[in-house]
Enzyme design. Sequence first.
Site, PDB file in Angstrom:
ATOM      1  N   ASP A  44       3.335  10.005  -4.315  1.00 35.86           N
ATOM      2  CA  ASP A  44       3.664   8.587  -4.342  1.00 35.86           C
ATOM      3  C   ASP A  44       3.715   8.014  -2.914  1.00 35.86           C
ATOM      4  OD1 ASP A  44       4.701   6.215  -5.853  1.00 35.86           O
ATOM      5  OD2 ASP A  44       6.463   6.586  -4.587  1.00 35.86           O
ATOM      6  N   ASP A  57       1.595   0.099 -12.351  1.00 33.71           N
ATOM      7  CA  ASP A  57       1.878  -0.847 -11.266  1.00 33.71           C
ATOM      8  C   ASP A  57       1.036  -2.109 -11.332  1.00 33.71           C
ATOM      9  OD1 ASP A  57       3.918   0.512  -9.860  1.00 33.71           O
ATOM     10  OD2 ASP A  57       2.462   1.816  -8.877  1.00 33.71           O
ATOM     11  N   GLU A  84      -1.509   8.381  -3.660  1.00 28.91           N
ATOM     12  CA  GLU A  84      -1.462   6.996  -4.142  1.00 28.91           C
ATOM     13  C   GLU A  84      -1.725   6.052  -2.967  1.00 28.91           C
ATOM     14  OE1 GLU A  84       1.436   3.577  -6.053  1.00 28.91           O
ATOM     15  OE2 GLU A  84       2.185   5.035  -4.603  1.00 28.91           O
TER      16      GLU A  84
END
Length: 578
Positions: free
Chosen positions: A305, A417, A342
């Site tokens: 992340d 997201d 990410e």
Amino acid sequence: MLLLHPPIPPWLVPGASDVALVLLSAEPLPAGHAFVRSLPDNEELLTPLQPDGRQGLLYRHRACIGWDGALPLLRYCFAVVADDRMHWLAADGVHAHVPPEAVHFRIHRHEQPPAWVRDQVFYQVFPDRFARAGALQRPGLEAWGSRPDPRRGSSALYGGDLPGLTEKVPYLHDELSVTALYLNPVFASPSNHRYDTSDYTQVDPLLGGNAALVGLRKVTRERGMRLVLDAVVNHTGAGHAWRQDRPEFYARDDAGRALGWKGHASLPVLDFAQPGVQQAIYGAPDAVLRRWLRPPFDIDGWRLDVIHMLGEGPGAWRNARHVRAIRRAIREERPDAYVLGEHFAEATRWLQGEQEDGAMNYHGFTSPLRGWLVGLPLAGRRQPLATAQFEAWLTRAIAPIPYANQLAQLNLLDSHDTVRLLTELGGNVALLQLAFTLLFTRPGVPCIYYGDEIGLEGGPDPDCRRCFDWDRSHWRMDLWVQVQRLARARQRRAEWRAGATLTLAQGEHWLAYARFDAQAASVVVANRGPALAVSIPLHALPLQPARALMLDGAALTLTQGRLALALPAQGSAVVLLD
């Protein structure tokens, strides 16, 4: 002038001491007129190409160049003299002069993504919203299927859990041909999204605890499926024990105040300048990123992340150093583990071989695709993206990274997201079907965000995290059947998984490209506009197909090396050439 270098075998063959490279051209190139440009020790070296027979309608020219002794990343391009002009071929196409080194072809001598990654069909699950097991019903849950309330975005719980996901594995694998799962965070946390970890050693009890992850792993392993978990190690939750026991683990500003991720005090940022943080996250034998790769969990990789933000002190200082160290630690535990980053923006610098295997490919796939279909968002407006700009963006995004890493990119239409693509399209299922065709046939690994295959909609977070609707009478079955057909075709067609990519033709509203290897090719034509007839030239492909079939099995006729197609409005066509 037609020049082509597919950066895959048999046109690129790495050896122990050198690399064999093949350039294809429409005409034979005389001796002394064609070269490979490489950069050993950062100095230009031109190596002559030699004639090497024919392939299809094209002429082969071959050279071997040595690995750079100092740099593990080999960079090269081609130079050809023809018609009293210079033609330079780089990864983004033909140039009239020496192309920037940023777009040279490249291959890493040592670090390659795991071979298994490119063969997968991934499925992303937000655990609280996918499925819940009957045995774990609890009071205080939201009604399954009710719309998420923005006022309770991170606190509303619907009770999805890992036993529920485990029960649905037959649906995913046997019906939809999914072969790999990527799960949003599963570790103990006070929120439904679990990006505020309170304990890295425990799967959240609300998801079933560690035993539930072991159970999921057992069932996925029985079907040969892969499992990737979400590692949130740039920051923790405010409730993590380190906040009290190891306050030095956390980054502070010049005034000594604790830093929160993007200003959120609930997400205190870890300071990787601290040796204790390095050991806890990746260095020690029981480090977070090591323990879950081992039995009994045996996960196949990590999605890291906001990995570009990780670093020392109040910022991403020495980010590359720590990402490299994370990769080494993961590979020490499992040599074939997938390291996925990410990044919403361009991830080129992390994708040169020694850091990440691939990224969530927002920059190189999701953003240009959405721009082409609905326009690029800017200050509340939509900027149209022309087809030529769309194609250029796709090509440019691939050019600066080793092609092996491109094949390990995680392509996605949307995620937890983003607004779901169907909602962005105003409910236009035809355009969503077109997008799925691109998802499964562009270079990279397709990832389905849970529910997209049945037509689940959703606006901004938390609405994009609606519950999966298990009532099949509500499903868009035309969409579901198409996704199933594409997933199964990808298992059969090696060129979709590991083939080179070549743009063949384009118009105002349509784009045609090929995925190909030495044995077969597929031609994909995507049309965002009205119905029309197109004629696609195939002479640039290094093979002469004996037959052409639509994806549904209907036969087509090839005429003088061209493919004639009638494209539906806002639709696509896939033609298989063998």
